[in-house]
Write an enzyme that holds these catalytic residues in place. Sequence first.
Site, PDB file in Angstrom:
ATOM      1  NE  ARG A   1      22.553  22.279 -52.291  1.00 32.39           N
ATOM      2  CZ  ARG A   1      23.786  21.875 -51.836  1.00 32.39           C
ATOM      3  NH1 ARG A   1      24.422  20.993 -52.000  1.00 32.39           N
ATOM      4  NH2 ARG A   1      24.150  22.770 -50.769  1.00 32.39           N
TER       5      ARG A   1
ATOM      6  CG  ASP B   1      35.576  20.299 -55.960  1.00 32.13           C
ATOM      7  OD1 ASP B   1      35.874  20.550 -55.001  1.00 32.13           O
ATOM      8  OD2 ASP B   1      34.341  19.696 -56.121  1.00 32.13           O
TER       9      ASP B   1
END
Length: 288
Positions: free
Chosen positions: A47, A157
């Site tokens: 990632r 979030d």
Amino acid sequence: MTALARTLTDTDDDHLSLADFNRISALIGSEVGIRLPPAKRLMVEGRLRKRVRTLKLANLGAYGDYLFRKGGLDSELPFLINAVTTNKTDFFREPEHFEIIEKLLLPELISRRERNPLIKVWSAASSTGAEAYTTAMVLADQAAQRRDFRFAVLGTDISTDVLEQGRTGVYPAELIAPVPPGMQSRYLMFARRQGNRPEVRIVPELRRLVQFQRLNLMAENYGIDRDVDIIFLRNVLIYFDKVDQAKVITRLVGHLRPGGYLLLGHSESMIGTSITMRQIAPAVFQKI
């Protein structure tokens, strides 16, 4: 030496050093509560390679230098968090919960409130917003039928990337397959000319009823209203240890009005907390 073992050595420039991975793991654990055990090392590296390219660095070793030895950590931290956090979400995920809201929770909440109450719903790990917009669709249908309540939905979030997608309300068309056809026609806009990957957008009337903001569940104070009627915290606690699970749930319950509801993922439970709540359905708890 096997190929896998070779990729995990500290001398391979295409990988994080063990020391840098451990520092990233500790940092993410302390900042957002997510555990990154050694088994996640290759996933994290995969990632982070996009960040390496974006920053025009030579490799992951240079990225570790940038973070920890060249003063880049403060500016890079939000991007690091975006990269390593998991953002799995779907429309109408665990659909039983939305049936319970429609048939049980919403009528009960309205019956205990003043005329035309404002029902507040909080998606506490909203990811790209599919859960928040699913809730808004269900409530909008009920509001049109009943005409005896209003509603507002908040999605929060830690990742700024997913919050931006939630605000724009644009999704790949394949993701909306679980949305019933009637709701698709009422709440989704389809482009007249579709590209290689067709997309849809939430209609503006529904987007106006759903707000998004950044929030770290590990923060001591959330800055959210304390009269929320329904809080979703589904499929998030599995990433936290028991101590952090208890802290997060305690803080969230403090933002529920008396009689409000906390909805967890079906794979989660209230084990490890001292909060006294009444379970009324699988993974659905009411504040006493």
